[in-house]
Enzyme design. Structure first.
Site, PDB file in Angstrom:
ATOM      1  N   GLU A   1     -15.497   1.126  -5.821  1.00  0.00           N
ATOM      2  CA  GLU A   1     -15.360  -0.240  -5.436  1.00  0.00           C
ATOM      3  C   GLU A   1     -16.617  -0.782  -6.117  1.00  0.00           C
ATOM      4  O   GLU A   1     -17.799  -0.547  -5.844  1.00  0.00           O
ATOM      5  CB  GLU A   1     -15.191  -0.432  -3.971  1.00  0.00           C
ATOM      6  CG  GLU A   1     -15.512  -1.657  -3.350  1.00  0.00           C
ATOM      7  CD  GLU A   1     -14.390  -2.716  -3.832  1.00  0.00           C
ATOM      8  OE1 GLU A   1     -15.066  -3.873  -4.153  1.00  0.00           O
ATOM      9  OE2 GLU A   1     -13.200  -2.431  -3.921  1.00  0.00           O
TER      10      GLU A   1
ATOM     11  N   HIS B   1       0.797  -1.221  -0.020  1.00  0.00           N
ATOM     12  CA  HIS B   1      -0.016  -0.113  -0.010  1.00  0.00           C
ATOM     13  C   HIS B   1       0.838   1.414  -0.107  1.00  0.00           C
ATOM     14  O   HIS B   1       0.550   2.157  -0.645  1.00  0.00           O
ATOM     15  CB  HIS B   1      -0.872  -0.014   1.315  1.00  0.00           C
ATOM     16  CG  HIS B   1      -2.061  -0.959   1.209  1.00  0.00           C
ATOM     17  ND1 HIS B   1      -2.328  -2.008   2.056  1.00  0.00           N
ATOM     18  CD2 HIS B   1      -2.942  -1.442   0.204  1.00  0.00           C
ATOM     19  CE1 HIS B   1      -3.185  -2.820   1.839  1.00  0.00           C
ATOM     20  NE2 HIS B   1      -3.692  -2.485   0.365  1.00  0.00           N
TER      21      HIS B   1
ATOM     22  N   ASP C   1     -18.961  -0.626 -10.917  1.00  0.00           N
ATOM     23  CA  ASP C   1     -17.814  -1.397 -11.602  1.00  0.00           C
ATOM     24  C   ASP C   1     -16.667  -0.361 -12.267  1.00  0.00           C
ATOM     25  O   ASP C   1     -17.227   0.881 -12.576  1.00  0.00           O
ATOM     26  CB  ASP C   1     -18.376  -1.967 -13.048  1.00  0.00           C
ATOM     27  CG  ASP C   1     -17.120  -2.702 -13.857  1.00  0.00           C
ATOM     28  OD1 ASP C   1     -17.042  -3.855 -13.476  1.00  0.00           O
ATOM     29  OD2 ASP C   1     -17.173  -2.158 -14.854  1.00  0.00           O
ATOM     30  N   GLY C   2     -15.670  -0.792 -11.958  1.00  0.00           N
ATOM     31  CA  GLY C   2     -14.393   0.148 -12.281  1.00  0.00           C
ATOM     32  C   GLY C   2     -14.352   0.644 -13.753  1.00  0.00           C
ATOM     33  O   GLY C   2     -14.066   1.803 -14.044  1.00  0.00           O
TER      34      GLY C   2
ATOM     35  N   ASP D   1     -10.290  -2.852   0.515  1.00  0.00           N
ATOM     36  CA  ASP D   1      -9.688  -3.140   2.183  1.00  0.00           C
ATOM     37  C   ASP D   1      -9.357  -1.858   2.808  1.00  0.00           C
ATOM     38  O   ASP D   1      -9.321  -2.190   3.909  1.00  0.00           O
ATOM     39  CB  ASP D   1      -8.493  -4.245   2.118  1.00  0.00           C
ATOM     40  CG  ASP D   1      -7.298  -3.707   1.236  1.00  0.00           C
ATOM     41  OD1 ASP D   1      -7.095  -2.530   1.291  1.00  0.00           O
ATOM     42  OD2 ASP D   1      -6.827  -4.671   0.593  1.00  0.00           O
TER      43      ASP D   1
ATOM     44  N   PRO E   1     -13.713 -11.234 -12.764  1.00  0.00           N
ATOM     45  CA  PRO E   1     -14.074  -9.888 -12.883  1.00  0.00           C
ATOM     46  C   PRO E   1     -13.257  -8.768 -12.952  1.00  0.00           C
ATOM     47  O   PRO E   1     -13.400  -7.766 -13.336  1.00  0.00           O
ATOM     48  CB  PRO E   1     -14.908  -9.596 -11.680  1.00  0.00           C
ATOM     49  CG  PRO E   1     -15.299 -11.141 -11.362  1.00  0.00           C
ATOM     50  CD  PRO E   1     -14.212 -11.934 -11.740  1.00  0.00           C
TER      51      PRO E   1
ATOM     52  N   ASP F   1      -6.137  -0.507  -7.804  1.00  0.00           N
ATOM     53  CA  ASP F   1      -5.816  -1.515  -6.701  1.00  0.00           C
ATOM     54  C   ASP F   1      -6.554  -2.627  -7.031  1.00  0.00           C
ATOM     55  O   ASP F   1      -7.621  -3.085  -6.302  1.00  0.00           O
ATOM     56  CB  ASP F   1      -6.140  -1.003  -5.376  1.00  0.00           C
ATOM     57  CG  ASP F   1      -5.516  -2.028  -4.221  1.00  0.00           C
ATOM     58  OD1 ASP F   1      -4.899  -3.102  -4.893  1.00  0.00           O
ATOM     59  OD2 ASP F   1      -5.931  -2.022  -3.159  1.00  0.00           O
ATOM     60  N   CYS F   2      -5.839  -3.420  -8.302  1.00  0.00           N
ATOM     61  CA  CYS F   2      -7.032  -4.454  -8.769  1.00  0.00           C
ATOM     62  C   CYS F   2      -6.736  -5.967  -8.345  1.00  0.00           C
ATOM     63  O   CYS F   2      -5.416  -5.947  -7.958  1.00  0.00           O
ATOM     64  CB  CYS F   2      -6.868  -4.299 -10.302  1.00  0.00           C
ATOM     65  SG  CYS F   2      -5.350  -4.014 -10.943  1.00  0.00           S
ATOM     66  N   THR F   3      -7.319  -6.798  -8.429  1.00  0.00           N
ATOM     67  CA  THR F   3      -6.930  -8.302  -8.223  1.00  0.00           C
ATOM     68  C   THR F   3      -6.251  -8.690  -9.581  1.00  0.00           C
ATOM     69  O   THR F   3      -5.946  -8.091 -10.603  1.00  0.00           O
ATOM     70  CB  THR F   3      -8.256  -9.195  -8.239  1.00  0.00           C
ATOM     71  OG1 THR F   3      -8.880  -8.874  -9.411  1.00  0.00           O
ATOM     72  CG2 THR F   3      -8.984  -8.682  -6.839  1.00  0.00           C
TER      73      THR F   3
END
Length: 291
Positions: free
Chosen positions: A108, A64, A140-141, A88, A165, A158-160
């Protein structure tokens, strides 16, 4: 004697890590995902999604801080920040430390993620969701950046990982729209995986992004629970000098901002742009192709 409960990460084919689980705090299975939050002795609380570690209490500060303070201090005059993802609250916590910012927009996709993380990972956000500068949007971003007409000095995605998705947040359309939303000299950053084990992510990002900005590169840091070597962060801007701010100037900006950090330093900031040869080669090769 009760057998130990073990959580195995399955992000990488044939290679991974395991965690001894003290207690399972939360678990949810749907057709799309398997979400687990569990307690460990070594890393505190851990969140995992579909077999991939998302965050841990012990080392989250590294990720972060580096994804936040590098672009903000490189910019030096940022007033408006857009965070995409980051439910988070860890990125928001670090962004909110910058007192000179006048506006923080956070997008988010799922409000329940924020609520869950405030319950199980309260130190990630540390009260930052109460910051009066925050404009929180549940959307949705990709849809947000398609529709938005504001401009931002720094955009942090800050994506997965680019599966399911989260895949759209690595698309050419997403990058093009983020570039459209950047103010002059604006900077876009995003996590880009561990290139030693995910080499295609470097090439894919460069191919999809480089035609929209004059400087598309990466900076790196090591996050222990994102295994396989250093993690890469994509760096995209039309300000070609932003990644070359002098150490003295970075130190001045850091001191002026009054930041309290546990990992980030101006010297680490500057050094993080020194890329290994195999990544330089992957970037150079991908620059010749647009997707």
């Amino acid at each position: 004697m009760q057998d130990k409960v073990i959580y195995y990460e399955t992000l990488h084919q044939g290679y991974g890590q395991y965690f001894e689980v003290e207690h399972v705090l939360f678990e949810q299975r749907t057709e799309q995902w398997h979400l687990s939050i569990f307690e460990t002795k070594s890393l505190g609380r851990v969140m995992a999604l579909n077999g991939a570690i998302q965050t841990t209490e012990r080392d989250e500060f590294i990720y972060h801080e580096m994804l936040t303070h590098v672009p903000l201090l490189a910019h030096g005059q940022a007033k408006k920040v857009l965070i995409i993802g980051g439910g988070d609250g860890g990125i928001l916590r670090e962004v909110a430390k910058h007192r000179e910012l006048t506006s923080i927009t956070m997008v988010e996709i799922d409000a329940s993620v924020i609520e869950m993380c405030q319950t199980y990972f309260p130190n990630h956000s540390a009260g930052a969701f109460d910051d009066p500068r925050l404009n929180l949007t549940i959307q949705d971003g990709l849809e947000f950046v398609r529709q938005c007409n504001e401009q931002f000095d720094v955009i942090i995605s800050d994506c997965t990982d680019p599966v399911g998705p989260g895949e759209v947040l690595f698309s050419s359309e997403f990058y093009q729209n983020c570039q459209r939303l950047l103010a002059p000299n604006g900077i876009f950053v995003a996590q880009n995986g561990v290139p030693f084990l995910q080499p295609d992510e470097i090439s894919n990002t460069v191919r999809r992004m480089h035609s929209y900005v004059t400087d598309c590169t990466f900076y790196m840091t090591a996050v222990p629970t994102y295994i396989g070597g250093n993690m890469a962060f994509v760096w995209a801007t039309d300000n070609q000098m932003a990644k070359s701010v002098s150490l003295d100037e970075l130190q001045l900006r850091f001191t002026r901002a009054g930041l309290a950090t546990r990992f980030y330093t101006p010297a680490l900031h500057q050094a993080s742009f020194a890329l290994p040869a195999y990544i330089q080669q992957a970037v150079a090769s991908a620059l010749t192709v647009t997707e």
